[in-house]
Design a protein around this motif. Structure first.
Motif, mmCIF file in Angstrom:
data_model
loop_
_atom_site.group_PDB
_atom_site.id
_atom_site.type_symbol
_atom_site.label_atom_id
_atom_site.label_comp_id
_atom_site.label_asym_id
_atom_site.label_seq_id
_atom_site.Cartn_x
_atom_site.Cartn_y
_atom_site.Cartn_z
ATOM 1 N N UNK A 151 -5.665 -99.556 -26.875
ATOM 2 C CA UNK A 151 -5.727 -97.892 -25.958
ATOM 3 C C UNK A 151 -6.730 -98.127 -25.809
ATOM 4 N N UNK A 152 -6.882 -97.564 -24.545
ATOM 5 C CA UNK A 152 -7.717 -97.564 -23.785
ATOM 6 C C UNK A 152 -8.048 -95.885 -24.523
ATOM 7 N N UNK A 153 -9.990 -95.305 -24.115
ATOM 8 C CA UNK A 153 -10.036 -93.829 -24.358
ATOM 9 C C UNK A 153 -9.378 -93.067 -23.345
ATOM 10 N N UNK A 154 -8.978 -92.192 -22.910
ATOM 11 C CA UNK A 154 -8.783 -91.471 -22.096
ATOM 12 C C UNK A 154 -9.498 -90.597 -21.266
ATOM 13 N N UNK A 155 -10.605 -90.123 -22.525
ATOM 14 C CA UNK A 155 -12.266 -89.355 -21.391
ATOM 15 C C UNK A 155 -12.903 -90.059 -20.985
ATOM 16 N N UNK A 156 -13.089 -91.351 -21.974
ATOM 17 C CA UNK A 156 -13.672 -92.800 -20.491
ATOM 18 C C UNK A 156 -13.088 -93.238 -19.155
ATOM 19 N N UNK A 157 -11.608 -93.384 -19.171
ATOM 20 C CA UNK A 157 -11.153 -92.969 -18.396
ATOM 21 C C UNK A 157 -11.400 -91.826 -16.706
ATOM 22 N N UNK A 158 -11.333 -90.421 -17.620
ATOM 23 C CA UNK A 158 -11.513 -89.786 -16.468
ATOM 24 C C UNK A 158 -12.884 -89.637 -15.946
ATOM 25 N N UNK A 159 -13.839 -89.901 -16.910
ATOM 26 C CA UNK A 159 -15.575 -89.506 -16.927
ATOM 27 C C UNK A 159 -15.774 -90.805 -15.986
ATOM 28 N N UNK A 160 -15.798 -91.891 -16.319
ATOM 29 C CA UNK A 160 -15.820 -92.739 -15.519
ATOM 30 C C UNK A 160 -15.155 -92.890 -13.951
ATOM 31 N N UNK A 161 -14.374 -92.231 -13.640
ATOM 32 C CA UNK A 161 -13.895 -91.558 -12.211
ATOM 33 C C UNK A 161 -14.745 -90.351 -11.503
ATOM 34 N N UNK B 65 -14.476 -86.449 -13.048
ATOM 35 C CA UNK B 65 -14.259 -85.744 -13.109
ATOM 36 C C UNK B 65 -14.961 -84.556 -14.346
ATOM 37 N N UNK B 66 -15.555 -85.718 -14.880
ATOM 38 C CA UNK B 66 -16.865 -84.277 -15.915
ATOM 39 C C UNK B 66 -17.163 -83.836 -15.206
ATOM 40 N N UNK B 67 -16.789 -82.135 -16.101
ATOM 41 C CA UNK B 67 -17.542 -81.795 -15.552
ATOM 42 C C UNK B 67 -17.549 -80.799 -14.653
ATOM 43 N N UNK B 68 -16.504 -81.375 -14.060
ATOM 44 C CA UNK B 68 -15.919 -80.309 -12.509
ATOM 45 C C UNK B 68 -14.904 -79.552 -12.977
ATOM 46 N N UNK B 69 -14.531 -78.610 -11.173
ATOM 47 C CA UNK B 69 -14.115 -77.703 -11.757
ATOM 48 C C UNK B 69 -13.307 -77.671 -10.398
ATOM 49 N N UNK B 70 -12.260 -77.751 -10.476
ATOM 50 C CA UNK B 70 -10.522 -77.378 -8.884
ATOM 51 C C UNK B 70 -9.784 -76.670 -10.090
ATOM 52 N N UNK B 71 -9.420 -76.025 -8.397
ATOM 53 C CA UNK B 71 -7.756 -74.754 -8.998
ATOM 54 C C UNK B 71 -8.229 -74.387 -9.732
ATOM 55 N N UNK B 72 -8.991 -73.697 -9.835
ATOM 56 C CA UNK B 72 -9.989 -72.263 -11.396
ATOM 57 C C UNK B 72 -10.172 -72.982 -12.676
ATOM 58 N N UNK B 73 -9.533 -73.983 -12.656
ATOM 59 C CA UNK B 73 -9.660 -74.830 -13.921
ATOM 60 C C UNK B 73 -10.723 -75.742 -14.523
ATOM 61 N N UNK B 74 -11.703 -76.389 -15.755
ATOM 62 C CA UNK B 74 -13.003 -76.857 -15.115
ATOM 63 C C UNK B 74 -12.512 -78.063 -16.417
ATOM 64 N N UNK B 75 -13.033 -79.390 -15.854
ATOM 65 C CA UNK B 75 -13.097 -80.610 -17.161
ATOM 66 C C UNK B 75 -13.959 -80.208 -17.846
ATOM 67 N N UNK B 76 -13.602 -80.325 -19.041
ATOM 68 C CA UNK B 76 -15.508 -79.682 -19.903
ATOM 69 C C UNK B 76 -15.993 -80.974 -19.846
ATOM 70 N N UNK B 77 -17.591 -80.434 -20.097
ATOM 71 C CA UNK B 77 -18.869 -81.418 -19.423
ATOM 72 C C UNK B 77 -19.651 -82.525 -20.684
ATOM 73 N N UNK B 78 -18.808 -81.982 -21.526
ATOM 74 C CA UNK B 78 -18.749 -82.236 -23.543
ATOM 75 C C UNK B 78 -17.880 -84.042 -23.272
ATOM 76 N N UNK B 79 -16.909 -83.676 -23.164
ATOM 77 C CA UNK B 79 -15.310 -84.060 -23.618
ATOM 78 C C UNK B 79 -14.968 -84.307 -22.176
ATOM 79 N N UNK B 80 -14.585 -85.625 -21.723
ATOM 80 C CA UNK B 80 -13.456 -85.088 -21.023
ATOM 81 C C UNK B 80 -12.677 -85.568 -20.775
ATOM 82 N N UNK B 81 -12.394 -85.295 -21.868
ATOM 83 C CA UNK B 81 -10.738 -85.899 -22.123
ATOM 84 C C UNK B 81 -9.978 -83.923 -22.932
ATOM 85 N N UNK B 82 -10.713 -82.785 -22.436
ATOM 86 C CA UNK B 82 -10.182 -81.772 -22.565
ATOM 87 C C UNK B 82 -10.418 -81.118 -20.343
#
Length: 339
Positions: free
Chosen positions: A270-280, A282-299
């Motif tokens: 099982x791969x941590x989806x949060x790690x994948x999103x962070x590594x790409x 996306x962590x802390x980014x905002x787009x389409x008026x929605x935001x990826x949380x800056x402490x947990x990329x899975x949110x």
């Protein structure tokens, strides 16, 4: 019975998406649910069941009847030397129920503390956190057939539990309304510290590890990593942790030594989806008026309280990026009403 009309549901879903229900009804008894279903049948209305709204993405309009089952009650129905069987109404707040069991010395739920939502929704999602899933403590549940109004008992095998899955999300989707859930809990304290972050958080406890300390650590971990929906609208983990083959996991680890990977069985990881999103990135980014949380990329958070279209657009952009970069497909956790 009083059916409210044109009800604003924005405050009833933790993602705070704007949504209006044509009809809305709070059911506090089984008979309430039956009468509501009869009303929907007579008026030829679609029926939607809304619990705590913590794992749902609502459309801008629900043209039907939204039922919120708030059946209450917690009781210990049986004891043995090792176990206690505790039944809770579907409308009980999940975290309050966990803490009640802990104070009554019924053990096994402490790793699942501080998860938002109601008891009735927990088996649908087979909620899990910090090394424990609901199925690990599940005994049975009572649910009403929407078509007949008859009650049915579902034992463990009937629920077809899997990772963030159950029969209620698949074969029986939109067919049953859960009324109560019974858990088999332990009377002797035993700590599950299989999750590395939790074990690390407790390693310096000089006075020993116990279920109360586990719950306290879980709450602190979740508070630190996850935003409070009261202030920053969110639905918790937005994506499941993808399960991949051992060979694919080895290749990923070779290319990305810091990849967070967990054992599943002899042939899958099982791969941590949060790690994948962070590594790409996306962590802390905002787009389409929605935001990826800056402490947990899975949110994914919805600070601007925009419609689910914006949220799903960002989620789709992330999913496509992860698939292109890593060859891994992310699956959404929150359900879509009227999907």
């Amino acid at each position: 019975m009083k059916f409210q009309q044109n009800v604003d549901l924005q405050s009833l879903n933790t993602m705070a998406v704007p949504s209006v229900a044509r009809y809305f009804f709070i059911a506090q008894t089984l008979e309430d649910i039956r009468l509501a279903l009869a009303f929907a049948s007579k008026e030829k209305l679609s029926v939607f069941v809304l619990g705590g709204g913590s794992n749902s993405l609502l459309p801008e309009k629900l043209d039907g009847l939204v039922i919120q089952p708030l059946l209450k009650g917690v009781e210990c129905i049986e004891n043995s030397a090792e176990s206690s069987w505790v039944r809770a109404g579907a409308g009980e707040n999940w975290h309050d129920f966990v803490m009640h069991c802990l104070s009554a010395q019924y053990y096994g739920l402490e790793n699942l503390a501080y998860i938002p939502g109601l008891v009735g929704a927990a088996p649908i999602q087979n909620i899990g956190a910090y090394g424990v899933e609901l199925k690990d403590v599940f005994h049975s549940l009572e649910a009403m057939d929407r078509a007949t109004g008859e009650m049915q008992t579902f034992n463990f095998s009937d629920c077809e539990f899997a990772y963030r899955e159950s029969v209620f999300k698949n074969r029986l989707k939109d067919r049953m309304i859960i009324a109560s859930v019974t858990f088999r809990l332990q009377r002797q304290a035993a700590c599950n510290l299989s999750y590395p972050a939790l074990a690390s958080a407790l390693e310096r406890e000089a006075d020993g590890k116990n279920p109360e300390k586990v719950a306290e650590a879980v709450i602190k971990l979740r508070q630190r990593k996850l935003p409070d929906p009261e202030y920053i609208p969110n639905a918790g983990s937005f994506f499941k942790n993808p399960v991949i083959t051992e060979a694919k996991a080895s290749a990923l680890k070779l290319a990305h030594p810091k990849a967070v990977i967990f054992d599943v069985d002899g042939s899958h990881k099982k791969v941590a989806a949060g790690w994948l999103i962070d590594a790409a990135g996306w962590k802390g980014r905002e787009a389409f008026q929605v935001r990826v949380h800056d402490q947990q990329a899975l949110v994914l958070t919805n600070p601007n309280r925009v419609s689910r279209h914006h949220i799903l657009t960002l989620a789709d952009a992330i999913r496509k990026d992860i698939e292109q970069r890593f060859g891994i497909t992310l699956e959404r956790e929150p359900g879509l009403f009227s999907e």
